[in-house]
Design a protein around this motif. Sequence first.
Motif, PDB file in Angstrom:
ATOM      1  N   TYR A 140       0.076  12.062  -0.867  1.00 15.69           N
ATOM      2  CA  TYR A 140       0.202  12.282  -2.304  1.00 15.69           C
ATOM      3  C   TYR A 140       0.459  10.960  -3.041  1.00 15.69           C
ATOM      4  N   GLU A 171      -0.254   7.842  -2.094  1.00 18.21           N
ATOM      5  CA  GLU A 171      -1.357   6.891  -2.024  1.00 18.21           C
ATOM      6  C   GLU A 171      -2.620   7.420  -2.704  1.00 18.21           C
ATOM      7  N   VAL A 172      -3.024   8.639  -2.361  1.00 19.32           N
ATOM      8  CA  VAL A 172      -4.301   9.179  -2.856  1.00 19.32           C
ATOM      9  C   VAL A 172      -4.203   9.571  -4.327  1.00 19.32           C
ATOM     10  N   LYS A 173      -3.125  10.238  -4.697  1.00 19.14           N
ATOM     11  CA  LYS A 173      -2.934  10.657  -6.092  1.00 19.14           C
ATOM     12  C   LYS A 173      -2.325   9.550  -6.950  1.00 19.14           C
ATOM     13  N   ARG A 174      -1.958   8.445  -6.310  1.00 23.23           N
ATOM     14  CA  ARG A 174      -1.419   7.278  -7.006  1.00 23.23           C
ATOM     15  C   ARG A 174      -0.168   7.632  -7.802  1.00 23.23           C
ATOM     16  N   ARG A 175       0.794   8.165  -7.053  1.00 25.33           N
ATOM     17  CA  ARG A 175       2.082   8.540  -7.638  1.00 25.33           C
ATOM     18  C   ARG A 175       3.218   7.874  -6.857  1.00 25.33           C
ATOM     19  N   ARG A 192       6.816   7.837  -8.515  1.00 19.61           N
ATOM     20  CA  ARG A 192       7.437   9.160  -8.524  1.00 19.61           C
ATOM     21  C   ARG A 192       8.008   9.507  -7.151  1.00 19.61           C
ATOM     22  N   GLU A 234       4.912   1.352 -12.305  1.00 15.83           N
ATOM     23  CA  GLU A 234       3.924   1.878 -11.360  1.00 15.83           C
ATOM     24  C   GLU A 234       3.166   0.701 -10.753  1.00 15.83           C
ATOM     25  N   TYR A 286      -2.735  -0.271  -7.755  1.00 19.84           N
ATOM     26  CA  TYR A 286      -3.247   0.349  -6.530  1.00 19.84           C
ATOM     27  C   TYR A 286      -4.390  -0.507  -5.982  1.00 19.84           C
ATOM     28  N   LYS A 340     -11.205   1.855  -4.294  1.00 26.11           N
ATOM     29  CA  LYS A 340     -12.019   2.972  -4.771  1.00 26.11           C
ATOM     30  C   LYS A 340     -13.211   2.493  -5.595  1.00 26.11           C
TER      31      LYS A 340
END
Length: 454
Positions: free
Chosen positions: A270, A272-276, A279, A390, A393, A440
């Motif tokens: 969550y 890494e992939v959702k870039r959170r 949080r 944040e 990424y 990405k």
Amino acid sequence: MNDNKMTPVELRATWGLGTVFSLRMLGMFMVLPVLTTYGMALQGASETLIGLAIGIYGLAQAIFQIPFGLLSDRIGRKPLIVGGLLIFVLGSIIAANTTSIWGVILGRALQGSGAIAAAVMALLSDLTREQNRTKAMAFIGISFGITFAIAMVVGPVVTHHYGLHALFWMIAVLASCGILITLFVVPSAPQHLLNRESGMVKGSFRKVLANTRLLKLNFGILCLHVLLMSSFVALPGQFEQAGFPADQHWKVYLATMLIAFAGVVPFIIYAEVKRRMKRVFVSCVALILIAEIVLWGAGNHFWTLVVGVQLFFFAFNLMEAILPSLISKESPAGYKGTAMGIYSTSQFIGVAIGGSMGGWLFGQFDAQTVFLAGAIVAAVWLLVSTTMSEPPYVSSLRIVLSEKALQQRDLEARLKAQEGVNSVFIVPEERSAYVKIDSKVTNRLELEALIASA
């Protein structure tokens, strides 16, 4: 040679150095769950001195980590790794043969003095190609977590059946196996590569230390290990007071570690992939604070202690996965190796402070005071973590440049103009371009094609 499949040499290097790293880290972790209880039988032992014996390992590591890493550039990786392991074996033998707490403290100090982590990473960099280096480094990181779990179980079992002296003898034998693996399994590097992604560079420490984003992460890993070490000064005694004998402690550690390992994977994905990342990071610190409060209020209630340990290990394992990733993301292009070196030093300073602080508080007051102090540290860390931004990424790449490429005056500008490129740092004397990219959007092959097309 541009394929992503590891060669036999790369596989030998990755497995061999991963095993060496793990065998050595066992020496740090196996002692944690047993020294507070079994160490009290040593001549002159007190809670304060037990805490010093736990923490002095980290102090020695913090002192020698960066100097040994830089020294490996001059004398060679393998000689330094073997020399560090020999010092570690000597410290283990001294601790195994003493009946005094001061002998254990001396042995632990020598164990920590054999700081080889930076040299291991540098040799791994020498022996792997750019496109496979991230996989090799990830294997080392995974082995760290597995080693911790094994140590939490093996340490109490061995010490209960054979005694604390036997545990130190076992640690000495494991480190000796690491020497043999280094000499006869790990390939020799034909040359030392100055790779700023995995190695520290003189003159770059000031830039890294002035980076406030990295400072907050270094403060985080310091706090995490302060809490780990101080908690393990107090936990074994609390379990015994709750009616759970020392020879059974491994069952709690095994169960909680297995649950933690299984539970953290979705959160890592969550983050890494959702870039959170922020949080998840702040939530982890909050969970550690809750764990310390639960342990503080647990008293002699066994299941409340288990809940506190479970919460702590869940957050600890997640943090151990997230923090190195954040360091990689936040470090300036070409400074990742130096940033990781300072990060590791901060980690071992935390080990030194946590062991010493926990031992002193336990000796002067009680276990509840240790957990209360841990809650205060976690609360301060939570306040600092909320001020974090944040992270970008991005992934770090090192691209080897040909003579033709180095002659391109506009190379840096052309790379920066590529979509998905965050920053570029070209070092002509090292024939290298250090690039941070959004994976990405672009990748190594596209950038290599861009360079070659000019």
